[in-house]
Each structure stands twice: as structure tokens, then as C-alpha cells.
Write a protein that holds these residues in place. Structure first.
Motif, mmCIF file in Angstrom:
data_model
loop_
_atom_site.group_PDB
_atom_site.id
_atom_site.type_symbol
_atom_site.label_atom_id
_atom_site.label_comp_id
_atom_site.label_asym_id
_atom_site.label_seq_id
_atom_site.Cartn_x
_atom_site.Cartn_y
_atom_site.Cartn_z
ATOM 1 N N PRO A 148 0.796 -1.229 0.000
ATOM 2 C CA PRO A 148 0.000 0.000 0.000
ATOM 3 C C PRO A 148 0.831 1.282 0.000
ATOM 4 O O PRO A 148 0.300 2.359 -0.239
ATOM 5 C CB PRO A 148 -0.823 -0.100 1.283
ATOM 6 N N THR A 149 2.130 1.152 0.242
ATOM 7 C CA THR A 149 2.955 2.357 0.228
ATOM 8 C C THR A 149 3.616 2.551 -1.139
ATOM 9 O O THR A 149 4.478 3.397 -1.285
ATOM 10 C CB THR A 149 4.048 2.302 1.315
ATOM 11 N N SER A 150 3.197 1.762 -2.129
ATOM 12 C CA SER A 150 3.798 1.890 -3.453
ATOM 13 C C SER A 150 2.735 2.116 -4.516
ATOM 14 O O SER A 150 1.916 1.253 -4.803
ATOM 15 C CB SER A 150 4.591 0.618 -3.784
ATOM 16 N N ILE A 151 2.757 3.279 -5.110
ATOM 17 C CA ILE A 151 1.793 3.586 -6.176
ATOM 18 C C ILE A 151 2.057 2.706 -7.394
ATOM 19 O O ILE A 151 1.143 2.337 -8.127
ATOM 20 C CB ILE A 151 1.831 5.104 -6.534
ATOM 21 N N ASP A 152 3.330 2.317 -7.591
ATOM 22 C CA ASP A 152 3.654 1.458 -8.732
ATOM 23 C C ASP A 152 2.963 0.101 -8.632
ATOM 24 O O ASP A 152 2.510 -0.451 -9.630
ATOM 25 C CB ASP A 152 5.175 1.267 -8.837
ATOM 26 N N ASP A 153 2.864 -0.426 -7.401
ATOM 27 C CA ASP A 153 2.150 -1.686 -7.222
ATOM 28 C C ASP A 153 0.696 -1.534 -7.647
ATOM 29 O O ASP A 153 0.111 -2.425 -8.251
ATOM 30 C CB ASP A 153 2.194 -2.112 -5.742
ATOM 31 N N TYR A 154 0.110 -0.395 -7.316
ATOM 32 C CA TYR A 154 -1.291 -0.156 -7.684
ATOM 33 C C TYR A 154 -1.417 -0.044 -9.200
ATOM 34 O O TYR A 154 -2.362 -0.554 -9.798
ATOM 35 C CB TYR A 154 -1.802 1.116 -6.997
ATOM 36 N N ILE A 155 -0.429 0.595 -9.828
ATOM 37 C CA ILE A 155 -0.473 0.741 -11.290
ATOM 38 C C ILE A 155 -0.359 -0.621 -11.967
ATOM 39 O O ILE A 155 -1.058 -0.910 -12.948
ATOM 40 C CB ILE A 155 0.624 1.725 -11.760
ATOM 41 N N ILE A 156 0.473 -1.500 -11.415
ATOM 42 C CA ILE A 156 0.580 -2.863 -11.972
ATOM 43 C C ILE A 156 -0.773 -3.565 -11.918
ATOM 44 O O ILE A 156 -1.155 -4.287 -12.826
ATOM 45 C CB ILE A 156 1.650 -3.674 -11.192
ATOM 46 N N CYS A 157 -1.525 -3.324 -10.849
ATOM 47 C CA CYS A 157 -2.855 -3.933 -10.709
ATOM 48 C C CYS A 157 -3.912 -3.101 -11.450
ATOM 49 O O CYS A 157 -5.051 -2.976 -10.973
ATOM 50 C CB CYS A 157 -3.240 -4.039 -9.245
ATOM 51 N N ASN A 158 -3.556 -2.515 -12.570
ATOM 52 C CA ASN A 158 -4.477 -1.701 -13.394
ATOM 53 C C ASN A 158 -4.912 -0.406 -12.722
ATOM 54 O O ASN A 158 -5.947 0.160 -13.078
ATOM 55 C CB ASN A 158 -5.724 -2.494 -13.777
ATOM 56 N N GLY A 159 -4.149 0.045 -11.755
ATOM 57 C CA GLY A 159 -4.516 1.266 -11.052
ATOM 58 C C GLY A 159 -4.509 2.489 -11.955
ATOM 59 O O GLY A 159 -3.692 2.610 -12.860
ATOM 60 N N TYR A 160 -5.431 3.379 -11.706
ATOM 61 C CA TYR A 160 -5.628 4.657 -12.409
ATOM 62 C C TYR A 160 -6.013 4.494 -13.879
ATOM 63 O O TYR A 160 -6.048 5.461 -14.630
ATOM 64 C CB TYR A 160 -4.404 5.583 -12.226
ATOM 65 N N GLN A 161 -6.309 3.247 -14.300
ATOM 66 C CA GLN A 161 -6.813 3.041 -15.669
ATOM 67 C C GLN A 161 -8.234 3.595 -15.808
ATOM 68 O O GLN A 161 -8.603 4.128 -16.845
ATOM 69 C CB GLN A 161 -6.843 1.545 -16.028
ATOM 70 N N ALA A 162 -9.027 3.427 -14.734
ATOM 71 C CA ALA A 162 -10.396 3.937 -14.782
ATOM 72 C C ALA A 162 -10.389 5.457 -14.910
ATOM 73 O O ALA A 162 -11.191 6.040 -15.641
ATOM 74 C CB ALA A 162 -11.165 3.516 -13.534
ATOM 75 N N LEU A 163 -9.448 6.068 -14.218
ATOM 76 C CA LEU A 163 -9.324 7.523 -14.271
ATOM 77 C C LEU A 163 -9.015 7.969 -15.697
ATOM 78 O O LEU A 163 -9.637 8.890 -16.239
ATOM 79 C CB LEU A 163 -8.202 7.959 -13.321
ATOM 80 N N ALA A 164 -8.053 7.276 -16.328
ATOM 81 C CA ALA A 164 -7.679 7.614 -17.708
ATOM 82 C C ALA A 164 -8.872 7.433 -18.640
ATOM 83 O O ALA A 164 -9.135 8.270 -19.508
ATOM 84 C CB ALA A 164 -6.511 6.739 -18.139
ATOM 85 N N LYS A 165 -9.630 6.361 -18.431
ATOM 86 C CA LYS A 165 -10.785 6.073 -19.278
ATOM 87 C C LYS A 165 -11.817 7.197 -19.165
ATOM 88 O O LYS A 165 -12.340 7.698 -20.164
ATOM 89 C CB LYS A 165 -11.395 4.741 -18.828
ATOM 90 N N VAL A 166 -12.078 7.600 -17.932
ATOM 91 C CA VAL A 166 -13.088 8.621 -17.674
ATOM 92 C C VAL A 166 -12.669 9.970 -18.273
ATOM 93 O O VAL A 166 -13.446 10.636 -18.962
ATOM 94 C CB VAL A 166 -13.301 8.739 -16.145
ATOM 95 N N PHE A 167 -11.422 10.345 -18.047
ATOM 96 C CA PHE A 167 -10.954 11.664 -18.470
ATOM 97 C C PHE A 167 -10.948 11.832 -19.986
ATOM 98 O O PHE A 167 -11.145 12.925 -20.487
ATOM 99 C CB PHE A 167 -9.537 11.906 -17.924
ATOM 100 N N PHE A 168 -10.672 10.761 -20.679
ATOM 101 C CA PHE A 168 -10.501 10.933 -22.125
ATOM 102 C C PHE A 168 -11.598 10.310 -22.969
ATOM 103 O O PHE A 168 -11.633 10.494 -24.173
ATOM 104 C CB PHE A 168 -9.111 10.429 -22.539
#
Lengths: 638, 147
Positions: A148-168
Motif C-alpha cells: 500500500p505504500t507503493s503507487i507502482d504496485d497499484y499501477i501494476i494492478c491496473n490502477g488509475y486506468q479507470a481515471l484515464a478512461k473517464v478523463f478521455f
């Protein structure tokens, strides 16, 4: 890492992380939320670190510290990847053996594995353990995968993909529609439709708009929000940023209770990382959207979980609730349109955007969609956090996932919804769990606390416990809540002491009606629920307390005595030595006696008396009177 | 105090964060700090007094060297939390919410720490102790009595 200024950059970055990731690498995953740390997970990690260093294996074997895996009863525990072996209740001494046998030689150590309480069958594969098998872990799935202290771990688990989808790819309106279509309802207590709430706030004219994440998880017995914030903070942040985009909010607040220091630490770190990566702040992901989140710590007031109180608290005032309307969507924080959702609700948002509203709406029942995390605690074998689809029955949760009642005792009731909820009796075990069925049964979903009670739990005492709680936490603004709950506590305390009067039940019901009808906020309006449901389902217990001055569950301190059976006592001195009040007299191989005047009724003697002997028992009612009289007679004529 | 206040803006929303910080620095809220906080935020002292007595987190009197917190959440309640608190009160000879005469212990209870699975839970100076029983209380306190 530089700021990510385009969705494609996010994908490139994720791929680069995946290249470095080496998924087949041997990894020890250590569950280390607050429960884990309280049980010693930090010492286990240290032991692994030392041992790996000693054996020069640091580069070959990964150590990963994650949030809570949910199976709190088995803490401290580890998951060995890639083969998925689960080891439970570890001690530091076990660490060298795990490295030697499992990590280096691929052997399973059966003594450290989970054993089914029913059949003693050893289950080494984490996913095959019944506790996990019947769950549907969507929100909590990544808790075992990411640090939980690593944003990269979250990105590996598809993190912030929903945000990208919504924004664009989506307009704010479309996002609101999608959430509406999913049928998501607020996970904090009320169960209001989230999409509709967003829409109301979006349509308001005032500027700026605010969004709030309510992490003031005050219901005793509920801790799923703590676990989400500790174990996967970015999922909550991503949900909030999407919400801000949909609603058009410029600023967000996370209000966390001060009793959750680890959650505060992880969220604070997550916020800083999200700013560095450009998911928060100006020009998020290279778009024109600007948004930031602040963290505010509570100060130990239960009422601040109520939305209007929470906003008063953020503004730097006493956490007093106020009249609604106007609703927060119309006039919230500093009088501006504000949208409040709780932690679990926000965490659902990225999931819905990624997988689609139709997929989400396919889970659960007609009116309650998706999954819900419950904290299964109390007198149950497998305590922990369980995520299940809405509509699952109480029986499946308690017996299949929870492994049944502790020590083979009889299931009596389950308390849901915290101080605002109620007790559901054992005969409703096949009740499907969703918002509406729980309300019909007289309780509420609330934030998801599920406290299991067995034959040893006194329902009058539980009602007293909750009323004492709400009375203490009542902010004092409304007279019916402030004074009414006080009267109810007094009556309940009297009943528990054996001083109940004939008309007490009627009085309680009348007071309950008044407090419910005349209080301003949810705290007062729901405070009588624990009393009303226990009267509805366990009226006989109240009557026995009042008429016979006895407590059938042998729980109310003033209505019980502990006594040693002279026929059974072997004089082993165990109880005498352990009694903290020094109330037990006797010599080796001679019968021990409890001095009823000194006894504090802590129950230690009963706990330590060997199961083969069972000389100590609790008594209530007529039997108790008899024992007390006998002792009195002995004192008078020694 | 001046050093603390420098880190905060003059917006009223800072009042609770300031109080948290003061309590962390001093162990309690010294009453003489109130005028300075009031001056910084341009609100009345009585208002700050109202706020700090509303929230359970803040104390106007110095607290003990060791802070013992007993969880009174529902799960801990059904597993014997009240008996743990009783025993703590008996052992330390103080009521919950008070500090021992020698200033070594402050005994507090909390509504729920959210570690319901491992209850009854006791926290001493931020360190969590799980599955506490009445028997373990004496030994646990002894650890801190000599310090």
C-alpha cells in the motif's frame, strides 16, 4: 518518476513496471494491517529479513508487506507465491523452516497450514480454504497483491486506468449515468443511490464544489474502511478523483478517525505519490482538470460520522449535526454544494468504470448491487473481513465462511449495523443479506459490522451496552436524544442489576418511540433500534430479568455468582493462584472456596479450572440465592 | 507555541489540527496555550474551549507517562472487554479516565479500535496487545510499572 501527462504514458509505465516485476519470482507476502501488526507481523518481517540476508537470498526471494488479507483470526500469516501456500499464526521461530523447506525445497509444512475445524483436514492452498472460497473478493482482491505504500504496485494492478478512461472517453454526465446504472448504493449506512446523489450535486450551481470521503468509521465492530485505507488507499483516491470529475468538484477531503493511525499514514503517503505522478493537482493526466485532496483527522467524537456534523468538524467547529434540508448537495461544506460518500463506496467506483455498470449490476440482488464487506466478529471461529455478494444468506456467512460458532456453542443472534442497527435472532438464519431484508428484520445494513453472539451473550446487556454507547456519544443538541437515551440506559442498567420493574418494557418502548421521532440526526433517530429489536425477538429474556431476577445467559454481573463444586474440586490451587482479587481460599488437595464478598466476577477461575474437572460454575436466579444463603449461614455459624 | 502556530494558516478549520499538534508536543493542552491559539485564529478563547471539550481526544490536564487504552467495542465487549477494564481499574487503583497519583499511568477506554478479530484489545503507548485476558492484565501492567 516524472508526472504522467497522457493516458498512453500510463500504459507505457505499467508495461515497464511489469517487465521489472518478474511474476514467477518467489515472494513472501505478509499481511500487515493494524490487526497483523498487533499480532506480531512486524517481528515476522524482521525475522525474514535477517534470515534471507544471512543466507544470501535477498535477490532471489522477495518480501512484500501488504495490508490486511481479511483472515484476522490467523494473524500473523503469510502467503508464499507463486504456489499460493498459506501459513497461519506464525512465530519468529518458524521463519528459518519456511525458508529452508518451502521456499528452497518446495515442501509444504503441514503444521503451519490451516486445518478445517470440522474435519481436521489440512489445507495448504490459500484459495481452497473455505473462508476464502465462498467470498467474492473484488474490492479486497488487490490487498494481497500490493504494497500500500507503493503507487507502482497499484499501477501494476491496473490502477488509475479507470481515471484515464473517464478523463478521455467520458463526459461528467456519462460517468454519473454509469454509476446510476450500476445501482451502487452508499455503503456507509443509509444506502442512498450513489449515482443519484452525484447527480444532485452536479446539477447545483454554487462554486466551488466539494467532495468528502467519510472515513470516520465509528460503529464499534466495523473496520472494513480501515482495512481499505490501510491496504489499498489508491483505490479510494482514484474513486474520489473520478467522482470529482463527474460532479465538477475542485477540492476533496478525507475525514479519518484518529483511532486509525496506520490508515492516516498510508493515505498521507498515497496522496503525496498521487501528486508526484500527476493524478492530483493541476492538469491531471495532462487534461485541464484540477483537483486536490486534503486529509483531516477526527478527534474522537462518534457523531462526526453523521454528514452534517462531519462538515462542521472540518470547518473547525464542534461536530453538531444540523437540520436537513438543505442537503449537503445544496449547501454543504462552507455552504457550498458537497457530495459525501464513505470509503467503501468510493472504492467501488474504479471497479464499476473498469468493468462496466452492466457487469456490476449483475452481482447481488434486485435492489442491492455489488458486493459488501462485512466484519465478521464476536463468537465466531473465523473472525475477519469477508467480502460477499449482496443477497448471500446469513447461514452461508456464519457457517460456510465463518466456520460456525466458537467452542461448539449455540448461535443466538447476530448484531448488524452498529449502534443504529439491531439483533437478528438465530431462527432468521436463512435471511438473505441486503439493504431491504435487513431493514425488514428491524436492523440495518449500516457500515457492515456483523457481531456474532452465542448462548453466553445476554441480549439485555447488549441493548444496555449500545444505549450506553449512544448516550455517551450523543452531542446533546436535541433533548429527546440527550435525556431520552439517559433514561433508557438507567432502566436497562436497573434491569441488568435485577432491579427491573413490571412496566419497564413498556416504558422503554415508549421512550424509544419518542427518541426516534424527535431527534434531529441519525444518531438519535436510530439509537433505540438495539433496544427495540431485542425486545421484539428476546422479550422473554427481559421478562426473566425483571420477574425472576435472573440472567439466563449468565452474563449480567449482578445476577450471577461463581461457585466451586466441592464434589468436583481436586484442590489443584490453579484458580486460587490466578484469582486477581485473591478471593479464593484453600490448600493443596483440599476443596477451594470463593469468598463472594471479595469476588469481582471476572471469570478467571472458570477459565483456568481444567476441562476434565470443571469444578467452577456460574449460577443465577434461585440457585444463586441458595448459594449465597448457604455461605451466609456458614459465616454466621462457622 | 509560536513555532507550532507558524505551521498553520489562520483559517478556523485549523483549530482541530492545531489542538492535535499541541497535544502531541505537550502530552495535553496547557490552558495557557488557549489565548495564543485564539489570537492566531482570530476566534474567541471560549469557542476554542468549547471545541476542545467537545472532542474526547483532548485533555486539559497532564496525562500519565504511560497511556493505557482498553477497547470497549462490541466485539471486545462480548469477549470480555468490560472485565479487562474492571481489572485495570482495580490494579491501578484509579477509575477509567484518570491518572495515577505518581503520574505513571493514565487509564482510558475507547469505543472501538477496529481490530475486532483479535479482541479483547489493549493499547499501551501505541503498542497493541491482542487476546488480553483478566489474568494477563497484571503481567502487562508490570512491564510498564518499572519504567
Amino acid at each position: 518518476m516524472k508526472r504522467i501527462t497522457h493516458p498512453e504514458q500510463l500504459i507505457t509505465w505499467k508495461n515497464r513496471l511489469l517487465e521489472r516485476h518478474a511474476p514467477g519470482k518467489k515472494t513472501v507476502v505478509i499481511s500487515s494491517g493494524t490487526c497483523g501488526q498487533a499480532s506480531g507481523s512486524l517481528q515476522i518481517i524482521e525475522a525474514f529479513k535477517k534470515e534471507l540476508e544471512k543466507r544470501n537470498l535477498k535477490d532471489e526471494i522477495n518480501l512484500k508487506m501488504t495490508g490486511c488479507h481479511g483472515f484476522c483470526e490467523m494473524e500473523p500469516n503469510v502467503l508464499i507465491l507463486p504456489n499460493g501456500v498459506f501459513y497461519k499464526n506464525l512465530k519468529t521461530e518458524d521463519v528459518p523452516q519456511i525458508i529452508e523447506e518451502t521456499l528452497l525445497n518446495g515442501k509444504v509444512i503441514s503444521s503451519l497450514c490451516y486445518a478445517s475445524p470440522k474435519s481436521d483436514e489440512i489445507i495448504s492452498d490459500c484459495e481452497a480454504i473455505p473462508f476464502y472460497q465462498k467470498q467474492k473478493r473484488l474490492l479486497t482482491a488487490d490487498n494481497v497483491r500490493l504494497d500500500p505504500t507503493s503507487i507502482d504496485d497499484y499501477i501494476i494492478c491496473n490502477g488509475y486506468q479507470a481515471l484515464a478512461k473517464v478523463f478521455f472517453n467520458m463526459t461528467g454526465e456519462e460517468v454519473v449515468e454509469e454509476i446510476k446504472k450500476s445501482g451502487l448504493r452508499g455503503r456507509g449506512g443509509g444506502g442512498f443511490l450513489t449515482g443519484l446523489k452525484w447527480e444532485l450535486c452536479r446539477k447545483e450551481d454554487g462554486e466551488p464544489k466539494y467532495i468528502i470521503c467519510n472515513a470516520d468509521e465509528g460503529d464499534p465492530g466495523a473496520y472494513m474502511d480501515r482495512s481499505l485505507l490501510e491496504g489499498n488507499p489508491h483505490s479510494v483516491l482514484e474513486g474520489m478523483i473520478i467522482g470529482a470529475y463527474a460532479i465538477g468538484a475542485a477540492e476533496g477531503y478525507i475525514y479519518v478517525r484518529m483511532e486509525y493511525p496506520l490508515a492516516v499514514k498510508h493515505v498521507t503517503r498515497a496522496l503525496a505519490e498521487a501528486r508526484t505522478y500527476g493524478f492530483l493537482g493541476k492538469a491531471i493526466l495532462g487534461s485541464e482538470f484540477e483537483f486536490d485532496i486534503h486529509i483531516v483527522q477526527g478527534a474522537g467524537a462518534f457523531v462526526s460520522g453523521e454528514e452534517t456534523s462531519l462538515m462542521a468538524s472540518i470547518e473547525g467547529r464542534r461536530a453538531f449535526p444540523r437540520q436537513r434540508p438543505p442537503f449537503p448537495a445544496q449547501s454543504g461544506l462552507w455552504g457550498k454544494p458537497t457530495n459525501i460518500n464513505n470509503v467503501e463506496t468510493w472504492a467501488n467506483v474504479p471497479l464499476i468504470i473498469n468493468k462496466g455498470a452492466d457487469w456490476y449490476a449483475g452481482i447481488g440482488t434486485k435492489k442491492s448491487k455489488g458486493t459488501k464487506i462485512f466484519s465478521l466478529v464476536g463468537k465466531i471461529n473465523n473472525t475477519g473481513l469477508v467480502e460477499v455478494p449482496m443477497g448471500i444468506t446469513l447461514r452461508e456467512i456464519i457457517y460456510d465462511i465463518g466456520g460456525g460458532i466458537k467452542d461448539g456453542k449455540k448461535f443466538k443472534a447476530v448484531q448488524t449495523g452498529g449502534p443504529s442497527g439491531g439483533c437478528i435472532p438465530a431462527d432468521q438464519i436463512d435471511l438473505p443479506i441486503d439493504y431491504d431484508s435487513l431493514t425488514k428484520a428491524g436492523s440495518i445494513m449500516g457500515s457492515g459490522g456483523m457481531i456474532v453472539m452465542d448462548e453466553d451473550t445476554c441480549m439485555v446487556d447488549i441493548a444496555r451496552y449500545f444505549l450506553e454507547f449512544t448516550q455517551e456519544e450523543s452531542c446533546g443538541k436535541c433533548v429527546p436524544c440527550r435525556v431520552g437515551t439517559r433514561q433508557m440506559v438507567d432502566i436497562l442498567t436497573r434491569i441488568c442489576r435485577g432491579e427491573g420493574k413490571e412496566d419497564d418494557i413498556g416504558k422503554l418502548e415508549e421512550l424509544a418511540r419518542t427518541v426516534k421521532a424527535a431527534s434531529l440526526c441519525g444518531l438519535g433517530q436510530t439509537a433505540p433500534n438495539p433496544v427495540l429489536t431485542t425486545i421484539r425477538y428476546f422479550r422473554d429474556e427481559y421478562e426473566v430479568h425483571i420477574k425472576e431476577k435472573s440472567c439466563p445467559a449468565l452474563a449480567c454481573k449482578d445476577l450471577i455468582v461463581y461457585d466451586i463444586d466441592p464434589k468436583k474440586c481436586v484442590g489443584c490451587l490453579l484458580c486460587k493462584k490466578s484469582c486477581p482479587a485473591e478471593a479464593i481460599s484453600g490448600e493443596r488437595k483440599k476443596v477451594h472456596i470463593i469468598d463472594q464478598e471479595k469476588c469481582t466476577k471476572c471469570g478467571t477461575c472458570l477459565d483456568v479450572c481444567p476441562p476434565k474437572i470443571r469444578a467452577v460454575s456460574k449460577y443465577t436466579g434461585k440457585k444463586m440465592d441458595k448459594i449465597l444463603k448457604k455461605r451466609q449461614a456458614k459465616r454466621d455459624n462457622p | 507555541m509560536k513555532k507550532i502556530l507558524k505551521d498553520f494558516s489562520r483559517n478556523q478549520k485549523e483549530v482541530v489540527p492545531i489542538l492535535h499538534r499541541v497535544q502531541t508536543e505537550y502530552g495535553y493542552i496547557p490552558p495557557e496555550s488557549l489565548p495564543e491559539i485564539a489570537e492566531h485564529l482570530k476566534i474567541s478563547e471560549s469557542e476554542i474551549y468549547g471545541i476542545l471539550t467537545f472532542y474526547k481526544a483532548f485533555s486539559l490536564v497532564p496525562r500519565g507517562k504511560n497511556i493505557v487504552t482498553v477497547c470497549m467495542g462490541t466485539a471486545c465487549h462480548v469477549r470480555g472487554g468490560p472485565q479487562i477494564l474492571d481489572e485495570m481499574e482495580r490494579d491501578l487503583e484509579i477509575k477509567s479516565g484518570r491518572t495515577t497519583a505518581d503520574g505513571n499511568f493514565t487509564l482510558e477506554s475507547v469505543n472501538c479500535l477496529g481490530c475486532c478479530a483479535i479482541g479483547p484489545v489493549v493499547v499501551v503507548n501505541g503498542k497493541y496487545y491482542s487476546h488480553i485476558s483478566v489474568q494477563k492484565v497484571g503481567k502487562l501492567l508490570k512491564e510498564y510499572k518499572s519504567t
